[in-house]
Write an enzyme that holds these catalytic residues in place. Structure first.
Site, PDB file in Angstrom:
ATOM      1  N   GLN A 207       0.846  -1.198   0.000  1.00 54.67           N
ATOM      2  CA  GLN A 207       0.000   0.000   0.000  1.00 54.67           C
ATOM      3  C   GLN A 207       0.880   1.247   0.000  1.00 54.67           C
ATOM      4  OE1 GLN A 207      -2.756   0.018   3.231  1.00 54.67           O
ATOM      5  NE2 GLN A 207      -3.736   1.924   2.633  1.00 54.67           N
ATOM      6  N   CYS A 346      -6.083  10.258   9.094  1.00 58.62           N
ATOM      7  CA  CYS A 346      -5.214  10.810   8.052  1.00 58.62           C
ATOM      8  C   CYS A 346      -6.038  11.566   7.011  1.00 58.62           C
ATOM      9  CB  CYS A 346      -4.380   9.718   7.402  1.00 58.62           C
ATOM     10  SG  CYS A 346      -5.343   8.404   6.628  1.00 58.62           S
TER      11      CYS A 346
END
Length: 402
Positions: A207, A346
């Site tokens: 990722q 985030c």
């Protein structure tokens, strides 16, 4: 210097009369499509072309890159309207970024370039020793990827450069998704030592760039709370918080993630640091797993939830805040009395106050009373551009629960 790079011959783009030129002069790095004069000539520019930006009175504001296909139609590259954007210019920006990281870290494992905040708009570069992973998330960087790779090798001495062309940002720029080894090669996951833990970074198929350096200081804070504790790390990826807590003396750590591949890398990391016996994984949907653990009566002294961006833009903000609230509500019953919960976001669209309020609501709905002990942010290798709130996206809240 090519004709396109030459300041005298390159195109000129101009702000509309009602556009806020002062914000640009004071450091804001973006021009939105509705702020620029978009005549046929401007619309015909190739994505990523270098141009001179002028205000409505034809006064130069700087050197920009233009992408007519993007909502952010122009990005500031240099305040000097005469700047030449070539390999030497790229090397100078990279050298400045490297100098900061070399002062901050003893080992070459860090975010080397944090996009606009390091003067390279749309460009992310993470360094893993002799390997660098580049995310050229803006059309100009894609067009200059060869020069960027050469400058990166010359400045840092890395042997391998990988272009990770994936993610939502590339789609917004009209760029294709692809991962390419630009030079060198890598045989498998790269071991990264951080906060006493060992992480396995899949720089080719993982990722993002393979590892999240931004949570480094928050991993360290959680590890201080985890001595002798049972730890639950939800949305664990490759074991970010779990392995740091084991390195800090946790009794045990359970990592939860939807990705079997990520959990396998986490298991490899635990084994590499000699903590395999105290580490366990559980694959599955995070929300469902939190509910299942509650039914099982599981309790942990430290619970960490570090989900993906639930609110990546303003349109998703309300739904995202509800998701953060739900995470807190479901995780709260799993925290032993007097234990700690770490909640992270985030999402740049969810500011600190909104995220904190959503988290507090969730903990209250989960039947717990909380003390907020600490607020954490990304590490200093992820600097913030003060004029661009989006560059300060990461928030970490640490609560003690009754």
């Amino acid at each position: 210097m090519t004709e396109e790079e030459a300041p005298k011959s390159r195109p000129v783009v101009r702000l509309r009369p009602k556009a806020e030129a002062r914000a640009i002069r004071h450091g804001f790095p973006w021009v939105y499509a509705d702020e620029l004069v978009t005549d046929r000539r401007t619309q015909g520019l190739a994505p990523g072309v270098i141009a001179t930006l002028e205000d409505a009175e034809r006064r130069p504001l700087g050197t920009v890159t233009v992408n007519p296909k993007s909502k952010i139609i122009a990005r500031m590259l240099d305040r000097d309207a005469e700047a030449v954007i070539d390999r030497d210019w790229l090397a100078a920006r990279l050298s400045r970024a490297l100098d900061l990281r070399a002062r901050l870290f003893d080992q070459p494992f860090y975010r080397l370039v944090h996009a606009e905040a390091d003067g390279l708009p749309g460009v992310i570069i993470d360094r893993f020793g002799d390997v660098a992973v580049v995310q050229p998330n803006a059309a100009w960087a894609e067009a200059l990827i060869g020069d960027l790779c050469a400058a990166l090798v010359a400045v840092t001495g890395v042997k391998t450069v990988i272009k990770n062309g994936s993610g939502r940002s590339r789609g917004l720029e009209g760029l294709p998704e692809e991962t390419v080894v630009l030079c060198g090669g890598v045989a498998g996951p790269v071991p990264v030592e951080m906060n006493g833990a060992t992480y396995m970074a899949d720089v080719l198929g993982g990722q993002k760039t393979g590892l999240f350096f931004d949570q480094r200081p928050n991993h360290a804070f959680a590890a201080r709370l985890a001595r002798g504790a049972r730890v639950l790390d939800v949305f664990s990826h490759v074991g970010g918080f779990a392995l740091a807590c084991l390195a800090g003396g946790a009794e045990s750590a359970l990592a939860v993630d939807a990705s079997a591949a990520a959990l396998e890398l986490a298991t490899q990391g635990a084994a590499a640091m000699g903590q395999g016996a105290r580490f366990a994984t559980r694959q599955g949907d995070a929300f469902a797993t939190l509910e299942a653990l509650a039914i099982e009566g599981a309790q942990f002294e430290v619970v960490i939830c570090d989900p993906p961006a639930f609110a990546p833009n303003k349109q998703s903000l309300d739904a995202g805040l509800r998701a953060y609230e739900r995470v807190a509500r479901l995780a709260a019953p799993l925290v032993a009395p007097g234990g700690y919960i770490v909640l992270c976001s985030c999402s740049h669209a969810a500011d600190l106050v909104a995220f904190r309020n959503a988290s507090a609501r969730g903990l209250g709905r989960g039947g717990r009373r909380a003390q907020l002990l600490h607020t954490g942010f990304a590490g200093p290798d992820h600097p913030m551009l003060p004029q661009l709130a989006e560059s300060a996206y990461l928030k970490s809240l640490v609560f003690r629960l009754d």
